[in-house]
Design a protein around this motif. Sequence first.
Motif, short mmCIF file in Angstrom:
data_model
loop_
_atom_site.label_atom_id
_atom_site.label_comp_id
_atom_site.label_asym_id
_atom_site.label_seq_id
_atom_site.Cartn_x
_atom_site.Cartn_y
_atom_site.Cartn_z
N LEU A 1 6.04 -0.10 6.19
CA LEU A 1 5.38 0.61 7.29
C LEU A 1 6.40 0.79 8.40
O LEU A 1 6.93 -0.20 8.93
CB LEU A 1 4.17 -0.19 7.79
N HIS B 1 8.66 1.75 0.64
CA HIS B 1 7.30 1.81 1.17
C HIS B 1 7.01 0.74 2.20
O HIS B 1 6.02 0.01 2.11
CB HIS B 1 6.26 1.74 0.04
N GLN C 1 0.89 7.85 2.17
CA GLN C 1 1.77 6.83 1.57
C GLN C 1 1.43 5.44 2.05
O GLN C 1 1.35 4.49 1.28
CB GLN C 1 3.22 7.13 1.94
N GLU C 2 1.23 5.36 3.38
CA GLU C 2 0.89 4.06 3.97
C GLU C 2 -0.40 3.51 3.36
O GLU C 2 -0.48 2.34 2.99
CB GLU C 2 0.74 4.23 5.49
N LEU D 1 0.85 6.89 -3.43
CA LEU D 1 2.24 6.42 -3.43
C LEU D 1 3.19 7.54 -3.84
O LEU D 1 4.33 7.60 -3.40
CB LEU D 1 2.39 5.24 -4.40
N ARG E 1 -0.61 9.89 6.54
CA ARG E 1 -0.37 8.49 6.22
C ARG E 1 -0.80 8.13 4.81
O ARG E 1 -1.06 6.96 4.53
CB ARG E 1 -1.07 7.62 7.26
N PHE F 1 9.05 -1.02 -4.93
CA PHE F 1 9.19 0.40 -5.27
C PHE F 1 10.60 0.89 -4.96
O PHE F 1 11.29 0.33 -4.12
CB PHE F 1 8.19 1.24 -4.48
N LEU G 1 0.20 2.44 -0.24
CA LEU G 1 0.92 1.16 -0.27
C LEU G 1 -0.02 0.01 0.02
O LEU G 1 -0.05 -1.00 -0.70
CB LEU G 1 2.07 1.23 0.75
#
Lengths: 417, 229
Positions: free
Chosen positions: B96, B94, A323-324, A414, A321, B90, A327
């Motif tokens: 969830l 991005h 990326q999560e 990211l 996770r 982005f 972000l």
Amino acid sequence: MLENIRLSFQGIWSHKMRSFLTMLGIIIGIAAIIAIVSTITGTNEQIKQNLIGAGDNNVNVQLYMGDSTYEIEYSGIPEGVPVITREVLEEIRGVEEVKDAALFVSRDTYNTIYHKNTGITGGKLYGVEKEYFDVCNYIVKSGRVFDDGDVSNFRKVAVLDEDSAETLFSGEDPVGKTIEILKEPYVVIGVVTKSSKFEPVINSMDDYYMYAQRSSGGVFVPYATWPGLYGYDEPQKLVLTVNNTEDMTAAGKKSADILNSYLSVTDNTIQYKAIDLLEQAKEIQELSRSTNTMLIWIAGISLLVGGIGVMNIMLVSVTERTQEIGLKKAIGARKSRILGQFLTEAAVLTSLGGLFGVIVGIILAEVISKLTGTLVAISAPAAVGAVVFSMIIGIVFGLLPSYKAANLNPIDALRHE
Amino acid sequence: MILDLKHIYKDYQQDKLVVPVLKDISLQVEEGEYVAVMGPSGSGKTTLMNIIGCLDRPTSGTYELAGEDILKYKDKEMSNVRLRSIGFVFQSFHLLPRQSALENVALPLSYAGVKKRERRERAARALERVGLGDRLNFKPTQLSGGQKQRVAIARAMVNNPKLLLADEPTGALDSKSGKQIMELFAALHREGVTIVMITHDKAIASHAKRVVQIIDGEITEGSKEVQDA
Ligand SMILES: Nc1ncnc2c1ncn2[C@@H]1O[C@H](COP(=O)(O)OP(=O)(O)OP(=O)(O)O)[C@@H](O)[C@H]1O
Ligand SMILES: [Mg+2]
């Protein structure tokens, strides 16, 4: 926080298989602990009940020499041991924990009591006051117990307990029949029984002589007739009854202290002591506890392994996770927020594991109980404690992955594909 | 002036090698401007945007955001700036994946400590503004690329930031969806939002009022105004 918990459930649910496998270590550990604790508690309860006799609450106080009971057969009553008078008995009855008390004398009998050709081989003969039966919670099954007339007239009458009645008369009604005690004829006037039956299941300690004495049969005669059988030289014994089982130790000790204060013996190992069943029960409990400590350790190790499993999966989850997390940090989530999210997830995961573990443990304990016939006592505090403990495991082992997540660089995160 | 960057350098440490990525970048952007940043791949556009977006710190140089010396801020204050003053869009959205459009948009509001009820209302309004009022409870997987990017824009704007940073917002979209996104940006620009948008695409860049060219870590066409189309 609630939001975090909801999200955690969502996350756990979306990886059902993985979550379950992760929880497995915790489930097994907690289940083992709950099962063991339930069995220990159950066994202890049973030991206590068996050894003390539920609702019996009797304490015996008698003369000891060192660590063993004083045996009259060898040396007679030692110098400086006075007769326990009515006044002293009243003093003992005045002790706060003592509900009632009675004096008696007793001897083990070896082929001294007969009815026709049947004898009692390993029984006990008691010389008692008439209150004795009340104090010891005997109830009259047939006939009657001693009255003032029996005592003042030195009547040769006897009361049997159920065991001796069975041994001597095997089913026949003994009341009115004559038995022979040390060649003296005594008329049986009644049969008594304990109001609560004493049936031990556990045979783990030699301290069971108390039980042995009780079960092999007792014959009671008025104390007044005792000198006719054995002469005068008999150290008296004391039996107490208390209101609360927990008071047995204190009552026994205080009464023994009172009796000891009247002693003027030269050999100071000669003392009155209480036969402390509560202490004995505790000793047995200690014994079972120490054998189970090992099992608890094993369960603890399983929990440790479970915790490491949780940590491992949480680390995988953080990587997955990335990326999560990146972000979230980019759009303004603070470190503490991310930390909280992952800690909550770990804690929810292990708490859930703990909860399942408790359920499995209870089922396990019930199965053990069915198979071995021992008592199990499932304690609510233990169950709650187990779940809380699992939660703590989650927090402890979730700390490292959560810290890692919280400190991810959002740019790298990211960029992560 | 909302953005004031002076002599920004950014080096990356690659093993023992120092790789300079940004070299003496100075850039000023007035409040309400709409700026496109163009340049070849690897020229340092994203690196610059990360610095502007308070996600990264330059190796040297000064940076003021709305008159505040941002670089002296600590991590915690930086995340607060990102939360309140900057919206990010982005190329790869991005979002969830397990959360609905509404939940995705409401996320920054929860970081801002907005109450749940108000969160839902404001997120719903932000989604209506990008034309997704009928898709509130859709999951990202149930949305098209263009719709996903609009959810991302709603999320970027839900805290009403002064600055919108977009890194190739149309890079993953077909031209029709790309055009819709540009229309949204134009609308935001009209509302007074400052926009800095990275793009490869000349046609997309032409929507901006000003184009900045970065080549090899240096601004070559600084403050050249683009002719209105
Ligand atoms: N973390 C890093 N470590 C080392 N080098 C990096 C790092 N991040 C970026 N770079 C280098 O910096 C340079 C600029 O990268 P950047 O992502 O800013 O380019 P870009 O202009 O956004 O390119 P694109 O148009 O392909 O997105 C590249 O050469 C890249 O390899
Ligand atoms: Mg880039």
